[in-house]
Design a protein around this motif. Structure first.
Motif, PDB file in Angstrom:
ATOM      1  N   THR A 170       0.864  -1.141  -0.001  1.00 11.21           N
ATOM      2  CA  THR A 170      -0.034   0.089  -0.014  1.00 11.21           C
ATOM      3  C   THR A 170       0.946   1.247  -0.070  1.00 11.21           C
ATOM      4  OG1 THR A 170      -1.549   1.172   1.152  1.00 11.21           O
ATOM      5  CG2 THR A 170      -0.127   0.102   2.546  1.00 11.21           C
ATOM      6  N   ASP A 171       0.221   2.192  -0.593  1.00 14.65           N
ATOM      7  CA  ASP A 171       1.119   3.493  -0.483  1.00 14.65           C
ATOM      8  C   ASP A 171       0.853   4.269   0.851  1.00 14.65           C
ATOM      9  OD1 ASP A 171       2.027   3.401  -3.150  1.00 14.65           O
ATOM     10  OD2 ASP A 171       0.346   3.964  -4.212  1.00 14.65           O
ATOM     11  N   LEU A 172      -0.061   3.788   1.644  1.00 17.37           N
ATOM     12  CA  LEU A 172      -0.372   4.573   2.624  1.00 17.37           C
ATOM     13  C   LEU A 172       0.733   4.510   3.660  1.00 17.37           C
ATOM     14  CD1 LEU A 172      -4.501   4.149   3.200  1.00 17.37           C
ATOM     15  CD2 LEU A 172      -3.246   5.940   2.414  1.00 17.37           C
ATOM     16  N   PRO A 173       1.446   5.366   4.605  1.00 17.24           N
ATOM     17  CA  PRO A 173       2.375   5.090   5.026  1.00 17.24           C
ATOM     18  C   PRO A 173       1.892   4.633   6.548  1.00 17.24           C
ATOM     19  CG  PRO A 173       1.877   7.342   5.153  1.00 17.24           C
ATOM     20  CD  PRO A 173       1.096   6.769   3.971  1.00 17.24           C
ATOM     21  N   PRO A 174       2.942   4.273   7.372  1.00 15.47           N
ATOM     22  CA  PRO A 174       2.784   3.586   8.616  1.00 15.47           C
ATOM     23  C   PRO A 174       2.003   4.804   9.769  1.00 15.47           C
ATOM     24  CG  PRO A 174       4.834   3.164   8.007  1.00 15.47           C
ATOM     25  CD  PRO A 174       4.381   3.884   6.983  1.00 15.47           C
ATOM     26  N   SER A 175       1.174   4.242  10.799  1.00 16.34           N
ATOM     27  CA  SER A 175       0.619   5.146  11.670  1.00 16.34           C
ATOM     28  C   SER A 175       1.847   5.997  12.259  1.00 16.34           C
ATOM     29  CB  SER A 175      -0.224   4.467  12.544  1.00 16.34           C
ATOM     30  OG  SER A 175      -0.431   5.148  13.622  1.00 16.34           O
ATOM     31  N   THR A 176       1.456   7.011  13.019  1.00 16.78           N
ATOM     32  CA  THR A 176       2.495   7.869  13.794  1.00 16.78           C
ATOM     33  C   THR A 176       2.473   7.437  15.300  1.00 16.78           C
ATOM     34  OG1 THR A 176       0.871   9.778  13.728  1.00 16.78           O
ATOM     35  CG2 THR A 176       2.600   9.798  12.227  1.00 16.78           C
ATOM     36  N   GLY A 177       1.183   6.601  15.386  1.00 12.45           N
ATOM     37  CA  GLY A 177       0.969   6.196  16.856  1.00 12.45           C
ATOM     38  C   GLY A 177       2.004   5.228  17.532  1.00 12.45           C
ATOM     39  N   ILE A 203     -13.544  -4.960  15.033  1.00 11.97           N
ATOM     40  CA  ILE A 203     -14.814  -4.976  14.831  1.00 11.97           C
ATOM     41  C   ILE A 203     -15.203  -3.948  13.691  1.00 11.97           C
ATOM     42  CG2 ILE A 203     -15.573  -5.358  17.332  1.00 11.97           C
ATOM     43  CD1 ILE A 203     -16.224  -2.545  17.594  1.00 11.97           C
ATOM     44  N   GLY A 204     -14.173  -3.491  13.087  1.00  9.23           N
ATOM     45  CA  GLY A 204     -14.208  -2.462  11.743  1.00  9.23           C
ATOM     46  C   GLY A 204     -14.192  -1.066  12.102  1.00  9.23           C
ATOM     47  N   LEU A 205     -14.767  -0.711  13.446  1.00  9.34           N
ATOM     48  CA  LEU A 205     -14.568   0.622  13.820  1.00  9.34           C
ATOM     49  C   LEU A 205     -13.332   1.083  14.651  1.00  9.34           C
ATOM     50  CD1 LEU A 205     -18.282   0.698  15.240  1.00  9.34           C
ATOM     51  CD2 LEU A 205     -17.395   1.808  12.897  1.00  9.34           C
ATOM     52  N   PRO A 206     -12.737   2.259  14.449  1.00 15.40           N
ATOM     53  CA  PRO A 206     -11.635   2.515  15.080  1.00 15.40           C
ATOM     54  C   PRO A 206     -11.790   2.820  16.619  1.00 15.40           C
ATOM     55  CG  PRO A 206     -12.222   4.453  13.984  1.00 15.40           C
ATOM     56  CD  PRO A 206     -13.371   3.143  13.488  1.00 15.40           C
ATOM     57  N   LEU A 207     -11.298   1.969  17.436  1.00 15.80           N
ATOM     58  CA  LEU A 207     -11.570   2.076  19.003  1.00 15.80           C
ATOM     59  C   LEU A 207     -10.598   3.068  19.657  1.00 15.80           C
ATOM     60  CD1 LEU A 207     -12.675  -1.514  19.803  1.00 15.80           C
ATOM     61  CD2 LEU A 207     -14.204   0.329  19.129  1.00 15.80           C
ATOM     62  N   LEU A 208      -9.800   3.824  19.142  1.00 16.71           N
ATOM     63  CA  LEU A 208      -9.113   4.735  19.682  1.00 16.71           C
ATOM     64  C   LEU A 208      -9.283   6.096  19.132  1.00 16.71           C
ATOM     65  CD1 LEU A 208      -5.521   2.564  20.015  1.00 16.71           C
ATOM     66  CD2 LEU A 208      -7.373   2.989  21.724  1.00 16.71           C
ATOM     67  N   ASP A 209      -9.142   7.110  20.014  1.00 21.60           N
ATOM     68  CA  ASP A 209      -9.343   8.349  19.411  1.00 21.60           C
ATOM     69  C   ASP A 209      -8.126   8.830  18.330  1.00 21.60           C
ATOM     70  OD1 ASP A 209     -11.627   8.965  20.598  1.00 21.60           O
ATOM     71  OD2 ASP A 209     -10.611   9.823  22.301  1.00 21.60           O
ATOM     72  N   ARG A 210      -6.923   8.423  18.819  1.00 22.32           N
ATOM     73  CA  ARG A 210      -5.761   8.416  17.988  1.00 22.32           C
ATOM     74  C   ARG A 210      -5.224   7.137  17.571  1.00 22.32           C
ATOM     75  NH1 ARG A 210      -2.605  13.286  21.446  1.00 22.32           N
ATOM     76  NH2 ARG A 210      -4.102  14.807  21.214  1.00 22.32           N
ATOM     77  N   PRO A 211      -5.353   6.938  16.306  1.00 20.24           N
ATOM     78  CA  PRO A 211      -5.098   5.388  15.762  1.00 20.24           C
ATOM     79  C   PRO A 211      -3.547   5.032  16.217  1.00 20.24           C
ATOM     80  CG  PRO A 211      -6.334   6.639  14.134  1.00 20.24           C
ATOM     81  CD  PRO A 211      -5.692   7.779  15.420  1.00 20.24           C
ATOM     82  N   ALA A 212      -3.306   3.825  16.858  1.00 20.59           N
ATOM     83  CA  ALA A 212      -2.137   3.450  17.077  1.00 20.59           C
ATOM     84  C   ALA A 212      -2.094   1.813  16.938  1.00 20.59           C
ATOM     85  CB  ALA A 212      -1.722   4.033  18.348  1.00 20.59           C
ATOM     86  N   PRO A 213      -1.256   1.074  16.265  1.00 18.90           N
ATOM     87  CA  PRO A 213      -1.400  -0.420  16.322  1.00 18.90           C
ATOM     88  C   PRO A 213      -1.173  -0.911  17.676  1.00 18.90           C
ATOM     89  CG  PRO A 213       0.721   0.381  15.350  1.00 18.90           C
ATOM     90  CD  PRO A 213      -0.075   1.695  15.622  1.00 18.90           C
ATOM     91  N   ALA A 214      -2.022  -1.940  18.073  1.00 16.25           N
ATOM     92  CA  ALA A 214      -1.981  -2.648  19.266  1.00 16.25           C
ATOM     93  C   ALA A 214      -2.260  -4.080  19.171  1.00 16.25           C
ATOM     94  CB  ALA A 214      -2.746  -2.064  20.331  1.00 16.25           C
ATOM     95  N   LEU A 215      -1.642  -4.916  19.823  1.00 17.89           N
ATOM     96  CA  LEU A 215      -2.186  -6.453  20.010  1.00 17.89           C
ATOM     97  C   LEU A 215      -2.389  -6.868  21.501  1.00 17.89           C
ATOM     98  CD1 LEU A 215       0.250  -8.377  17.322  1.00 17.89           C
ATOM     99  CD2 LEU A 215      -1.965  -7.700  17.104  1.00 17.89           C
ATOM    100  N   VAL A 216      -3.275  -7.899  21.547  1.00 21.45           N
ATOM    101  CA  VAL A 216      -3.634  -8.314  22.972  1.00 21.45           C
ATOM    102  C   VAL A 216      -2.966  -9.910  22.981  1.00 21.45           C
ATOM    103  CG1 VAL A 216      -5.503  -9.092  24.528  1.00 21.45           C
ATOM    104  CG2 VAL A 216      -5.673  -7.156  22.881  1.00 21.45           C
TER     105      VAL A 216
END
Length: 466
Positions: free
Chosen positions: A124-131, A222-235
């Motif tokens: 993808t051409d979209l760059p990584p998240s800044t979070g 769930i398809g909706l962003p659950l953080l106000d400021r997007p950042a990748p996370a795993l549980v």
């Protein structure tokens, strides 16, 4: 009736239970009217106490009522009691255990997200998240995502709390003074019902969020962003549990899920209008909910009013029977299409990035698709609470559409579709992915013709309008 609390003669000479004595001490002169109203609605005060397991003792019942008052008073006037929601979500998240992450678990998750970003650069051409990438326990996931659950659930909770108060408020006698009970503050009956609804919805939201905390892999499942400021996370606890019993190694499963999380986070980071677009559709649907008052009254007659769990189960059982209006149907269609497009893009991009590196990509992709189509217990609970299902009904068609756009115009053209909400594909495009490019070209030509016509009317050269 307990042997320690015998019936006593009532005003008419008949015996009455301690439950009715408590009502009289609470309601004063209005007690006769209240008891008559309850019996007219098929509610026997004495039977209620026996069925609910409450002690048939006035002093004990006063204590129970005082505790309920303290709970209701703590909720304030918010449509959802968020203290209740928070506490129950944490309790639900810890069911089965929620140990703190080990350094090895945290490092494995962060390494997977780092590798995922490198692989996605080729897809993808979209760059990584800044979070900043995170590895969370289930409890930490609850704390991070609860603010968004508030945004999602308050519109419908507000509408239904008002309906609950209006429907049941008329059944309460005038002059109800809960301050007559020792240890209980006075409160308006209608306000009490709203606070009861607030507590019940707090339980509902907390149950859904806490259950989802045991199922989710990250912040975008769930398809909706659950953080106000997007950042990748795993549980990691949930990732490891999901990988158990699969043919693929846990390292491969972790990398595949990290690719999906990182891809979705890139999308929500660099398409700034998308989060508001999705949450706005949920809000528009929820605020239009109406209530079948007759069904609500019928359900309330069968509920033990002393049992908050029974009321919560009644609400989750569809007591409110929302009627879908044309405006709601339009909002629902927009949301379902948008969810499918988001999930389809993530599915296509993450799988494209994984194929050169992960041998089980095809099998893992299919497993995730089926998991999303089926939904889990938490999603089903939330579907009842908000009145809609947060899962992409047309994920496969959306994935095929994004793949077709990529074949026709490359990744640049595919990702450029997210430049503006007006460019989003429609349900017609999901029905016929192969015709999308031709329809989009025709729409561009039509827009150019309109620009030329406007230029002629205004006496300007085409393309000079500001």
């Amino acid at each position: 009736m307990s042997p320690d609390s015998p019936a006593v003669p009532g005003p008419g000479g008949s015996e009455e239970s301690a439950w009715e004595q408590m009502l009289r001490s609470m309601l004063g002169p209005a007690a006769d009217e209240a008891i008559a109203e309850m019996r007219a609605r098929g509610l026997d005060p004495a039977a209620l106490a026996a069925q609910s397991g409450l002690p048939d003792d006035p002093q004990a019942l006063r204590a129970v009522f005082a505790q309920m008052q303290n709970l209701l008073a703590a909720g304030g006037d918010e449509p959802v009691n968020w203290q209740v929601a928070h506490d129950l979500a944490r309790q639900q998240a810890s069911v089965g255990g929620d140990p703190s992450l080990t350094p090895a678990q945290t490092q494995a998750a962060l390494d997977a997200l780092s590798v995922a970003e490198l692989w996605l650069d080729a897809a993808t051409d979209l760059p990584p998240s800044t979070g900043t990438a995170r590895a969370w326990s289930r409890a930490e996931w609850v704390e991070a995502t609860l603010p968004t659950w508030r945004t999602l659930s308050e519109p419908v909770a507000s509408s239904l709390s008002i309906a609950l108060a209006e429907t049941l408020g008329g059944a309460l006698p005038e002059g109800l003074d809960t301050g007559a009970l020792p240890g209980a503050a006075a409160i308006d009956p209608t306000a009490m019902l709203r606070r009861l609804g607030s507590a019940v919805f707090g339980m509902q939201v907390g149950h859904a969020a806490g259950t989802l905390a045991r199922e989710t892999f990250g912040t975008t499942d769930i398809g909706l962003p659950l953080l106000d400021r997007p950042a990748p996370a795993l549980v990691p606890t949930n990732v490891d549990a999901f990988a158990e019993g699969l043919d693929a190694p846990v390292e491969e499963v972790r990398l595949f899920l990290a690719l999906r999380e990182a891809a979705a986070t890139r999308l929500f980071t660099h398409v700034p209008w998308l989060r508001a677009h999705l949450l706005g559709a949920v809000d528009a649907y929820a605020r239009g909910i109406t209530v079948d008052v007759d069904q609500l009254e019928e359900a309330v007659r069968s509920i033990d009013p002393s049992d908050a769990d029974a009321l919560r189960e009644a609400l989750s059982g569809g007591v409110f029977a929302p009627h879908t209006t044309p405006a709601q149907q339009a909002a629902l269609e927009r949301l379902e299409t948008s969810l499918a497009l988001v999930e389809g893009w993530v599915d296509e991009v993450a799988s494209t990035a994984a194929l050169p590196h992960l041998p089980h990509t095809v099998a893992l992709r299919e497993m995730i698709r089926r998991r999303r189509a089926a939904g889990g217990p938490a999603e089903q609970t939330f579907a009842t609470l908000v009145g809609l299902e947060l899962r992409p009904r047309r994920l496969r068609e959306a994935s095929a559409l994004w793949a077709q756009i990529g074949r026709d115009g490359g990744t640049d053209a595919r990702d450029a579709v997210w430049d503006h909400p007006d460019l989003l594909p429609t349900t017609e495009d999901l029905d016929d992915p192969t015709g999308y490019t031709a329809r989009r070209a025709a729409a561009v030509d039509e827009s150019a013709d309109l620009d030329r016509a406007l230029a002629e009317i205004l006496g300007e050269e085409p393309g000079t309008q500001e």
